[in-house]
Design an enzyme around this catalytic site. Structure first.
Site, mmCIF file in Angstrom:
data_model
loop_
_atom_site.group_PDB
_atom_site.id
_atom_site.type_symbol
_atom_site.label_atom_id
_atom_site.label_comp_id
_atom_site.label_asym_id
_atom_site.label_seq_id
_atom_site.Cartn_x
_atom_site.Cartn_y
_atom_site.Cartn_z
ATOM 1 N N SER A 107 -3.721 -8.900 9.486
ATOM 2 C CA SER A 107 -4.958 -8.704 8.475
ATOM 3 C C SER A 107 -4.809 -7.444 7.613
ATOM 4 O O SER A 107 -4.140 -6.643 7.989
ATOM 5 C CB SER A 107 -6.173 -8.700 9.267
ATOM 6 O OG SER A 107 -6.200 -7.545 9.943
ATOM 7 N N ARG A 134 -9.878 4.515 0.606
ATOM 8 C CA ARG A 134 -10.527 3.766 -0.277
ATOM 9 C C ARG A 134 -10.064 3.783 -1.756
ATOM 10 O O ARG A 134 -10.567 4.218 -2.499
ATOM 11 C CB ARG A 134 -11.886 4.151 -0.470
ATOM 12 C CG ARG A 134 -12.186 5.866 -0.572
ATOM 13 C CD ARG A 134 -13.868 5.998 -0.644
ATOM 14 N NE ARG A 134 -13.975 7.652 -0.788
ATOM 15 C CZ ARG A 134 -14.343 8.404 0.240
ATOM 16 N NH1 ARG A 134 -14.494 7.607 1.518
ATOM 17 N NH2 ARG A 134 -14.551 9.494 -0.019
ATOM 18 N N GLY A 141 0.608 -1.160 -0.149
ATOM 19 C CA GLY A 141 0.100 -0.049 -0.058
ATOM 20 C C GLY A 141 0.897 1.286 -0.049
ATOM 21 O O GLY A 141 0.463 2.291 -0.534
ATOM 22 N N SER A 196 -9.085 -6.695 0.445
ATOM 23 C CA SER A 196 -9.253 -5.393 0.223
ATOM 24 C C SER A 196 -10.618 -4.804 0.290
ATOM 25 O O SER A 196 -11.307 -5.559 -0.633
ATOM 26 C CB SER A 196 -8.608 -4.526 -1.062
ATOM 27 O OG SER A 196 -8.876 -3.145 -1.162
#
Length: 365
Positions: free
Chosen positions: A242, A111, A62, A173
């Site tokens: 996670s 998002r 990410g 995701s």
């Protein structure tokens, strides 16, 4: 040096729009001098998935979505770096704004939607740095508009196998509609079967690249039972526990920002993600190692995650609030703990608290 950099840069970066700050951080790391990182204490070394990690602290996927700065991150002291999520075709992701800081909660909501430069660009960058060494994993995902999402994962495994230290199959995701459905029994079984088959097809030229599965913290325990059963039957090499959560703890202080759609990460995720590490650890029964992610912002938090069952940990959101110096701080704290307790390695304490944690009341969200 890093602490001085943090002192100067963090106030500036926090003043900027979160996504602009992220872009500036990537650009800054591209020009980081090629200094040799400080050698890690041998006690911090971890053997997992057939790989030798110099320390257990990894940069989570990410941050470096398209493999722009993996070597700079390794030089900053990370034991490994995970790039991605990478998709076969480039995609711009969801409309902005799509990244939000919850300052008082030391949390982030995103998002993003798998925005990245695409497989060809990331592959070219990783091939160019192959001689540098270090453990660089590739987190793979599916294009939002793909008619064959499982096929996307297969393509990426075949393409990146020669340059990836390991793969992470990202089906957790919350920002790609329908993606989390791939965590469900028959769909997950088909996905992992095809991914492992793809890995086997390129084994001769690329070696036995480990395959890890990254799961959501929002699974029920019954769903977790199914996921672990499939992962074990398909002989994956590990799991990452996670991803971000779609839940919103009642304790969040940034109430307006908390209403933003997307995955929540950072400190508020710590208890839930740590409980999921413990629940996964007891179900895996030593079949493969786990990577713990979610809310690690101190040496104590890292130790808790390890004692819950994680052989390795990853972080990202905490760097927004604590800076890059956090990596060395965590390593110092872990080394001190091992020395104080007379332990020879972190493997001695992996999962030590798992049984206790799984017997406690479920952490409230």
């Amino acid at each position: 040096m890093i602490r001085a950099f943090d002192a100067l840069s963090l106030p500036v970066l926090r003043w900027l729009d979160p996504e602009d700050a992220h872009r500036l951080a990537i650009q800054g790391l591209r020009f980081l001098p090629p200094v040799k990182p400080r050698a890690d204490d041998p006690k911090l070394a971890v053997r997992a998935f057939g790989l030798n990690f110099p320390n257990p602290i990894g940069m989570a996927a990410g941050f470096d979505k398209s493999a722009e700065v993996p070597d700079a991150l390794l030089r900053l002291g990370f034991g490994f770096v995970e790039i991605g999520s990478v998709t076969p075709k480039p995609q711009s992701g969801n409309p902005r704004p799509r990244l939000f800081r919850l300052e008082r909660d030391e949390a982030v909501i995103n998002r993003m939607g798998f925005n990245n430069d695409g497989a060809d660009v990331a592959l070219r960058r990783l091939a160019a740095r192959a001689q540098h060494g270090g453990i660089v994993g590739v987190n793979v995902g599916a294009n939002k508009d793909s008619p064959d999402r499982v096929g996307d994962y297969v393509k990426l495994i075949e393409a990146f196998a020669p340059v990836a230290s390991y793969f992470t199959i990202n089906v957790s995701s919350p920002n790609t509609p329908g993606l989390r459905n791939l965590q469900e029994g028959a769909l997950l079984d088909d996905l992992l079967a095809r991914v492992i088959d793809a890995r086997e097809r390129v084994r001769q030229k690329a070696g036995d690249t480990p395959v890890l599965l990254k799961i959501a913290p929002d699974l029920s325990l019954a769903q977790l039972d199914d996921v672990v059963q499939v992962a074990r039957s398909r002989r994956v090499d590990g799991m990452i526990v996670s991803n971000t959560t779609i839940a919103r703890p009642s304790t969040l202080r940034e109430e307006m920002r908390a209403k933003e759609q997307g995955g929540l990460s950072g400190r508020p995720l710590f208890r839930l993600s740590t409980r999921m590490v413990a629940e996964t650890y007891v179900r895996v029964e030593g079949a493969f190692p786990l990577v713990g992610v979610g809310g690690v912002d101190s040496g104590g938090a890292a130790l808790t995650k390890i004692r819950a069952g994680a052989s390795l940990i990853q972080l990202y959101s905490s760097l927004v609030y604590k800076g890059l110096g956090l990596v060395e701080e965590i390593k110092r704290d872990l080394t001190s703990t091992l020395l104080r307790t007379g332990r020879d390695s972190l493997s001695d304490i992996v999962g030590a608290d798992a049984a206790t944690l799984t017997a406690e009341d479920w952490p409230g969200m």
